[in-house]
Design an enzyme around this catalytic site. Structure first.
Site, mmCIF file in Angstrom:
data_model
loop_
_atom_site.group_PDB
_atom_site.id
_atom_site.type_symbol
_atom_site.label_atom_id
_atom_site.label_comp_id
_atom_site.label_asym_id
_atom_site.label_seq_id
_atom_site.Cartn_x
_atom_site.Cartn_y
_atom_site.Cartn_z
ATOM 1 N N VAL A 16 -22.118 27.999 25.337
ATOM 2 C CA VAL A 16 -21.870 27.101 26.476
ATOM 3 C C VAL A 16 -20.368 26.924 26.707
ATOM 4 C CG1 VAL A 16 -22.371 24.849 27.491
ATOM 5 C CG2 VAL A 16 -24.051 25.922 25.997
ATOM 6 N N GLU A 129 -25.423 15.590 31.400
ATOM 7 C CA GLU A 129 -26.356 16.349 32.242
ATOM 8 C C GLU A 129 -26.943 17.565 31.513
ATOM 9 O OE1 GLU A 129 -27.361 15.884 35.875
ATOM 10 O OE2 GLU A 129 -28.800 16.964 34.644
ATOM 11 N N GLU A 190 -34.072 31.198 18.430
ATOM 12 C CA GLU A 190 -33.187 31.257 17.258
ATOM 13 C C GLU A 190 -33.887 32.018 16.136
ATOM 14 O OE1 GLU A 190 -30.262 29.415 16.985
ATOM 15 O OE2 GLU A 190 -30.391 28.313 18.866
ATOM 16 N N LYS A 205 -35.472 15.857 24.354
ATOM 17 C CA LYS A 205 -35.114 15.783 25.777
ATOM 18 C C LYS A 205 -35.957 14.724 26.489
ATOM 19 C CE LYS A 205 -33.750 20.628 25.831
ATOM 20 N NZ LYS A 205 -34.280 21.995 25.928
#
Ligand SMILES: NC(=O)c1ccc[n+]([C@@H]2O[C@H](COP(=O)([O-])OP(=O)(O)OC[C@H]3O[C@@H](n4cnc5c(N)ncnc54)[C@H](OP(=O)(O)O)[C@@H]3O)[C@@H](O)[C@H]2O)c1
Length: 455
Positions: A16, A129, A190, A205
């Site tokens: 990221v 976000e 993963e 989440k």
């Protein structure tokens, strides 16, 4: 219109972080034209500076403290992941009054309340976000576009790894192990996929999203969680024959309870009032449901607002550039002042809201899919229907296939709406029958949108 340059420190430059550097450097002119802002990357902190190659705007460092403390660092972006080092660095930034942008759902679902309170104490904010739904702007929508609505339900596919695996099992007829190996080979899973396939990532989440949607504090431990690692191709096929697709869904639903539990074995627990029903589990979704079409690594979140009705947020739930898109939009929100303002004013963050009243899972009402392995002899179905009937569970459909061995026959039953507690007790009795080879597979069915609209 004024132009400003904002000093940013990036903690982490992996998948990221690399995407964030890419957008901030490649789209510098576009961002400046749109907002009058340029982002000056002052420090990039990694664990091992020696292993990085490529074109980066500043030399890498391992000294996070110095980078955060630098007076030129105005916003800290945490993209390390995990709960320990990331937590320490975020605390340091907040104590200096510096806003933090993070994609770290593990940390926020575990310590969000405490960190949000710390941010408030130091008159700063946290933007997150990218922590839910990758690039899908669901957090912003709950904080802004949907604020006029009482949210009745939120139903989402929020884990790309599980969706990749289930999509391959459905479309290619693969086993779970085959689909997992392929997902690992393509970088969607993963090496240790436990957090994803157990449903825990989706639960983290959901805890964050449900907190914002229902303005209550939700912890991961409030959520009933079942993973996808026990799903078998035969259940995918039976579901298809019945017109359904199996998806891992994260569901938070407002539940208004009347005069108490319908479950006589737990009479004291369910009180009248408003509860949240919180769950992550593999679910049969009708093939015409929009969520059935959400394939591969895509995420989709259905939100039911009392005024808006059903809305769907759909997009890439992970990956370098989609997640970086969400991180940079948070950077813009912080730098423009809209995020700090919302953080200060809104009473939807877990440090500003009461704890959720969670519906006990045995009070959940749902339709069910059951797959039983029964001895091929007369009278078995009669016994099974009798047990289900004794627990107030009525059948909707029955499907039977012949097998090669002639000994055990799979029978699939779907039910009308029933309650989880009685269903569990019925299953215990069914599994104890000498004519049944346990365990009986039990999955839940949802009927979007009619099940969730209005409450
Ligand atoms: N990947 C996605 O698609 C995605 C989607 C949504 C959210 N997220 C979240 O985004 C965050 C970052 O994920 P990622 O996939 O980018 O992870 P990643 O590729 O593993 O990158 C992690 C980065 O953090 C650095 N790092 C690790 N430990 C450190 C330490 N003790 N001190 C300083 N730096 C350290 C690593 O340094 P080295 O490079 O030297 O090892 C690396 O640059 C996580 O919270 C994740 O849950 C990721």
């Amino acid at each position: 219109m004024s132009e400003r340059s904002i000093g940013v420190t990036l903690l982490g430059c992996g998948v990221v972080g690399g995407g964030v550097v890419n957008i901030l450097t490649q789209q510098r002119d576009l961002l400046r034209q749109r907002t009058g802002l340029t982002f000056d990357i002052r420090h990039i902190v990694v664990r091992d500076a020696g292993k990085h190659r490529g074109d980066l705007p500043v030399p890498l460092t391992t000294d996070a403290a110095a980078a955060i403390d630098d007076p030129g660092t105005q916003i800290v972006v945490e993209l390390i992941g995990g709960t320990t080092t990331a937590g320490t660095h975020i605390e340091r930034a907040l104590k200096l009054g510096k806003p933090v942008v993070t994609a770290n759902k593990s940390l926020l679902s575990a310590r969000g309340g405490e960190l949000f309170a710390l941010a408030r104490k130091h008159d700063t904010c946290i933007a997150f976000e990218a922590s839910c739904g990758g690039g899908v702007p669901i957090v912003e929508s709950l904080m802004k576009g949907l604020l006029a609505n009482r949210i009745d339900a939120l139903v989402g596919i929020v884990n790309g790894t599980c969706n990749v695996i289930l999509t391959r099992m459905t479309r290619n007829g693969w086993t779970y192990d085959e689909a997992l190996k392929e997902a690992q080979r393509l970088g969607f899973a993963e090496a240790d996929p436990t957090l994803d396939v157990s449903g825990r990532d989706a639960a983290q989440k959901l805890a964050l999203l449900a907190s914002l949607a229902f303005n209550v504090g939700v912890a991961e431990s409030d959520i009933h969680v079942e993973g996808i690692d026990t799903i078998q191709p035969t259940d995918i096929q039976f579901a298809r024959d019945l017109g359904y697709v199996i998806k891992l869904l994260a569901i938070a639903e407002r539940h208004v309870q009347g005069v108490g539990s319908k479950d006589p074995h737990h009479p004291g627990q369910a009180k009248p009032g408003e509860f949240l029903n919180l769950r992550v589990h593999p679910t049969l979704v009708h093939k015409d449901d929009v969520l059935a079409e959400v394939g591969g690594s895509f995420n989709a979140i259905s939100v039911y607002g009392h005024a808006l009705g059903h809305a769907l947020f759909y997009g890439r739930g992970a990956g370098q550039m989609p997640t970086a898109s969400a991180v940079v939009s948070d950077l813009l929100g912080v730098a423009l002042g809209t995020t700090p303002l919302a953080f200060k004013q809104l009473r939807i963050f877990p440090d500003t809201t009461p704890r959720a009243s969670v519906l006990p899972f045995h009070d959940l009402q749902s339709r069910y899919y059951l797959r039983l392995m029964v001895k091929d002899q007369p009278g078995v179905m009669g016994q099974v229907s009798q047990i289900l009937g004794n627990h107030g569970i009525s059948l909707s459909a029955i499907l039977q296939r012949e097998t090669d061995d002639g000994q055990n026959v799979p029978i699939v039953i779907t039910t009308h709406r029933a309650t989880e507690g009685p269903m569990r007790r019925a299953l215990d009795q069914i599994n104890a029958l000498p004519t049944i080879t346990p365990p009986t597979v039990c999955l839940r069915i949802i009927d979007q949108p009619k099940e969730f609209a209005g409450g």
